[in-house]
Design a protein around this motif. Structure first.
Motif, PDB file in Angstrom:
ATOM      1  N   ILE A  68       0.858  -1.199   0.000  1.00 38.00           N
ATOM      2  CA  ILE A  68       0.000   0.000   0.000  1.00 38.00           C
ATOM      3  C   ILE A  68       0.891   1.245   0.000  1.00 38.00           C
ATOM      4  N   TYR A  72       0.728   4.596  -2.293  1.00 39.36           N
ATOM      5  CA  TYR A  72       0.727   5.957  -1.735  1.00 39.36           C
ATOM      6  C   TYR A  72       1.873   6.769  -2.345  1.00 39.36           C
ATOM      7  N   GLY A  94      -6.223  12.693  -6.282  1.00 43.19           N
ATOM      8  CA  GLY A  94      -6.803  11.403  -5.886  1.00 43.19           C
ATOM      9  C   GLY A  94      -7.880  10.976  -6.879  1.00 43.19           C
ATOM     10  N   TYR A 272      -3.999  -0.082  -7.353  1.00 45.51           N
ATOM     11  CA  TYR A 272      -4.898  -0.022  -6.187  1.00 45.51           C
ATOM     12  C   TYR A 272      -6.111  -0.927  -6.418  1.00 45.51           C
ATOM     13  N   TYR A 276      -7.091  -4.174  -4.257  1.00 43.11           N
ATOM     14  CA  TYR A 276      -8.300  -4.207  -3.420  1.00 43.11           C
ATOM     15  C   TYR A 276      -9.550  -4.587  -4.188  1.00 43.11           C
ATOM     16  N   THR A 286      -9.795   8.789  -0.181  1.00 42.57           N
ATOM     17  CA  THR A 286      -8.979   8.381   0.968  1.00 42.57           C
ATOM     18  C   THR A 286      -7.510   8.169   0.592  1.00 42.57           C
ATOM     19  N   PRO A 287      -7.209   7.375  -0.460  1.00 41.21           N
ATOM     20  CA  PRO A 287      -5.782   7.256  -0.790  1.00 41.21           C
ATOM     21  C   PRO A 287      -5.176   8.592  -1.197  1.00 41.21           C
ATOM     22  N   LYS A 290      -4.359  10.365   2.004  1.00 41.24           N
ATOM     23  CA  LYS A 290      -3.212   9.689   2.653  1.00 41.24           C
ATOM     24  C   LYS A 290      -1.927  10.008   1.887  1.00 41.24           C
ATOM     25  N   ALA A 291      -2.022   9.972   0.553  1.00 38.74           N
ATOM     26  CA  ALA A 291      -0.822  10.238  -0.248  1.00 38.74           C
ATOM     27  C   ALA A 291      -0.374  11.686  -0.078  1.00 38.74           C
ATOM     28  N   GLY A 314       2.606   3.755   4.627  1.00 39.15           N
ATOM     29  CA  GLY A 314       2.038   2.420   4.422  1.00 39.15           C
ATOM     30  C   GLY A 314       2.484   1.457   5.500  1.00 39.15           C
ATOM     31  N   ASP A 338      -6.195   4.820  10.820  1.00 39.25           N
ATOM     32  CA  ASP A 338      -6.069   6.176  10.264  1.00 39.25           C
ATOM     33  C   ASP A 338      -5.590   7.155  11.324  1.00 39.25           C
TER      34      ASP A 338
ATOM     35  N   ASP B 231      -8.023  -1.886   2.936  1.00 37.28           N
ATOM     36  CA  ASP B 231      -6.951  -2.840   3.210  1.00 37.28           C
ATOM     37  C   ASP B 231      -7.265  -3.611   4.480  1.00 37.28           C
TER      38      ASP B 231
END
Lengths: 366, 418
Positions: A68, A72, A94, A272, A276, A286-287, A290-291, A314, A338, B231
């Motif tokens: 992951i 990211y 994103g 991704y 998933y 969300t990614p 996060k990224a 990650g 998170d 995940d």
């Protein structure tokens, strides 16, 4: 005793001087540092003492984290490159990832149904990636041309708000076109196998994704550091006006940056989705966030920083709940994953605002 | 002297104002036309519509749940000719996104409309938990058709929920039945549960775990994810280390699909059966879970045709004719009953004046809903003192195909127990 006795003179030891300079904010920040450190140390000790996890499980956690993390990192590169040349936080990045994943989906499904994805994995993956890259790059370029370029000379929050608007626009457009249901990505048999690495079983898809991500990131690094256009990009990132005076076509450089960022977003989207197995209109949010965190963590504007930040985030997300939270007896620690990621981000922003590998911005750049 | 004269006067005025306000609130009886009601009266002018509100999940991964519920109510209104006591029915439906924030927003919007007589839905306890109190503060009765969290009709619930009733059984019974199935039929001795923090999943997982322990089993893990998590690998690896015989995850579509698909790739869990809950009977779940869905089981209220009310086959025909497809989930009959409950209660308490205006007492309507007793489409309807109006019929269903087009309650998924 005389009034001028040396006993009343103020001590002048350096540590005491430093202590005197402490204010309430410093104390709170130090308390925060100590609290986080205590949680990490106590959690790790608790986890080791409990000994609940086997070596194979730790390897699993690390591999999942690296996988992951590699995604990211690829998304973070898009954030960091655009920030580097435009000083714009492209919140729609994103969603570029989402567009790539969707485009890949529409190719992957027929390829899977015809059996081609199973028979010719390399060709099929290449086809999926090409379509995803073409789509996300086109969306990125259109966004730059239509939405961002008019704001190029605008200071303040307007460009940022425009980026958020583009993000909503892309999400709702895809929702309108393809519905709000979660769509299932194909899962060919070859993805389900596992490699044996030093006696540990590692899922093949994870190894492939990490290896390919490293390869693509290396390619991007070489483009940025070894080509004329890459040099021009770095020049514009350093000082756009000076670069223009030296004959660099800034417009072209910005377009090139969006091409690179869009391509990485398309690749990340496909990876991704293959990891998933789902696509839906909101999947980029969300990614993406996060990224962005990973880019800030590594030092926004720094390409190696974005890569490092992605992998680091990650890993922390994957290993953190078991290592830090389970050890101190927190039930259902994965729900707080998170929290770990964003606490880390906040800690970096507080204590190292320029990130792990970022350079301190000069007044002009900041 | 604590206060000087002017301040004392001001304090006295404020106190008097406060007392008047409290006394007023305590006895806010309102009389409009021929109706006097303790908490208020709604006046519907001659020819104006009777406005019935609703909030269901109508976007995102769980859309099928809400859409199916909405259709059930729409057919109920159609069955009475779209008119009630000579007034057309206006059906105001809001999307609650199956979340607390969405439920709060939808309920606030519905409560802000002074003409909202009664509210149907939602499909998710997450939305009902904040939504029902907001509606009741405005004196609006809320009849839910698919939110099954035990706390909503528990005797210990707060007075804020006094206007809430439901035509779906409580998960208190569902959890007991699920534990029995897992322990006695699947012969599982150890269980791991996963919830997503929603009131539905959290409470159902807790009730099932408690009943499983009572039966003699051991709960080896009680974990949680976020509904948007993708995940699940680290969590599943962790659970695998505890070697459960069964993984019980009554979560919603997106997270459940991820858990199901990723559990098949997790050494130690690849052959462990995973059991889901009532939120997963939807073609969208088959779409999201892909081939892993075949053989996957969900614990669900029994919705077989033979266990439903006698008008159900005709209703199904009507459903297919109107919407061009079979039901997208299993709570349409409960929704039809919720709408019928509202209709019957309105018919019972509404009074018209000589000009043809209609008056509905809010408290009277709530009491009439609670006094409902009839043979519904989903089974017999009759409420206890806490708004629990449906009885429980246990079942376990198994998915038989990974093609979303084959979704049909009773076929895919098909009933396998009892």
């Amino acid at each position: 005793m005389s009034a001028s006795s040396p006993a009343v003179a103020l001590p002048s030891a350096p540590w005491l001087k430093a202590l005197k300079r402490l204010n309430a904010v410093d104390i709170v920040l130090w308390a925060l540092r100590i609290a986080v450190l205590l949680v990490i140390v106590a959690g790790t000790i608790g986890c080791v003492v409990k000994g609940r996890y086997t070596a194979a499980q730790w390897v699993d956690f690390v591999v999942f984290g690296l996988t992951i993390g590699s995604i990211y990192a690829q998304i973070a590169l898009g954030y960091t490159m655009v920030y580097g040349v435009l000083r714009l936080i492209n919140f729609a990045h994103g969603d570029f990832v989402m567009t790539g994943a969707f485009a890949g989906y529409f190719i992957a499904v027929p390829l899977d149904q015809s059996g081609f994805l199973q028979r010719q994995p390399v060709l099929a993956m290449a086809a999926i990636l090409v379509v995803a890259i073409a789509t996300s790059t086109s969306v990125a370029l259109l966004t730059e041309r239509i939405a961002y370029r008019p704001f190029r000379r605008v200071t303040g929050l307007a460009p940022l708000i425009c980026a958020i608007g583009v993000s909503f626009f892309l999400q709702q457009t895809f929702r309108g076109m393809f519905g709000s249901a979660v769509k299932s990505y194909p899962e060919p048999q070859w993805q389900r196998a596992a490699f044996n690495v030093f006696g540990f079983n590692v899922p093949r898809i994870d190894v492939i994704l990490i290896a390919l991500a490293l390869l693509f990131m290396l390619a991007l690094y070489l483009i940025v550091h070894r080509t004329r256009m890459g040099t021009a990009m770095r020049a514009v990132a350093e000082d756009a006006e000076a670069a223009a005076l030296m004959g660099i076509d800034v417009n072209k450089v910005i377009v090139f940056t969006f091409i690179l960022g869009g391509a990485m977003a398309g690749i990340a989207g496909v990876f991704y989705a293959f990891l998933y197995k789902q696509v839906y209109f909101f999947m980029g949010f969300t990614p993406g966030i996060k990224a962005f965190g990973a880019a800030v963590l590594g030092g926004i504007g720094s390409i190696p920083g974005a890569m490092l930040g992605g992998f680091f985030l990650g890993l922390v997300e994957s290993v953190g709940p078991a290592l830090f939270l389970d050890g101190i007896g927190i039930t259902a620690p994965y729900q707080l994953r998170d929290l770990i990621a964003f606490t880390l981000l906040i800690m970096v922003l507080i204590f190292r605002p320029h990130g792990l590998l970022g350079e301190r911005l000069s007044k002009k750049r900041a | 002297m604590l206060l000087r004269a002017p301040y004392r006067l001001l304090a006295l005025i404020l106190f008097a104002f406060f007392v008047a306000l409290t006394a007023g609130a305590a006895s806010a009886a309102q009389t409009l036309g021929p109706v006097t009601d303790d908490i208020g009266v709604i006046r519907i002018l001659k020819g104006a519509p009777i406005q019935i509100g609703a909030y269901w999940v109508l976007s995102g991964a769980d859309t099928a749940l809400g859409l199916d519920s909405r259709r059930g109510a729409e057919i109920a209104f159609k069955d009475i000719g779209g008119k009630l006591l000579g007034h057309p029915i206006k059906f105001n439906v809001e999307d609650d996104q199956c979340s607390a924030e969405g439920g709060q927003t939808a309920a606030t919007k519905l409560a802000a409309n002074p003409q909202t007589v009664v509210v149907l839905g939602p499909a998710c306890s997450s939305a009902a938990t904040p939504g029902a109190p907001i509606l009741w503060q405005a004196g609006i009765t809320n009849i839910c058709n698919a939110c099954s969290a035990p706390a909503l009709t528990d005797p210990s619930r707060k007075p804020d929920y006094a206007g809430f009733a439901r035509t779906i059984a409580s998960d208190k019974d569902q959890g007991a039945s699920d534990a029995k199935y897992i322990y006695e039929v699947l012969k599982a001795k150890t269980l791991a549960t996963v919830h997503d923090g929603s009131p539905y999943a959290q409470q159902l997982a807790a009730v099932t775990a408690a009943n499983f322990t009572k039966l003699g089993g051991t709960v080896v893990a009680q974990e949680a994810v976020a509904p948007t998590d993708v995940d699940m690998h680290p969590l599943l690896s962790d659970i695998a280390s505890k070697k459960p015989d069964v993984l019980y995850a009554p979560v919603f579509v997106a997270a459940a699909a991820q858990l199901l698909r990723q559990s098949k790739d997790t050494p130690g869990l690849d052959h462990t059966p995973m059991i889901g809950g009532g939120s997963l009977a939807a073609p969208d779940f088959i779409e999201a879970a892909g081939p892993s869905v075949v053989g996957f089981r969900i614990c669900y209220p029994d919705v077989s045709i033979d266990t439903m009310g006698k008008g159900y086959p005709k209703f199904l025909e009507e459903y297919k004719k109107t919407y061009g497809e079979a039901p997208t989930s299993g709570y349409h009959a409960n929704s039809y009953d919720a709408a019928m409950m509202a209709i019957k209660a309105i018919e019972k308490v509404a009074k018209a004046d000589k000009d043809g205006n209609l008056f509905i007492g809010k408290k009277a309507l709530r009491d009439a809903v609670y006094a409902s007793k009839f043979d519904g489409l989903s089974g017999p309807i009759g409420c206890d003192a806490y708004g629990q109006c449906a009885s429980f019929k246990p079942a376990v269903m198994e998915f038989t195909s990974a093609d979303p087009k084959t979704f049909a309650m009773g076929k895919n998924p098909k009933k396998i127990w009892p």
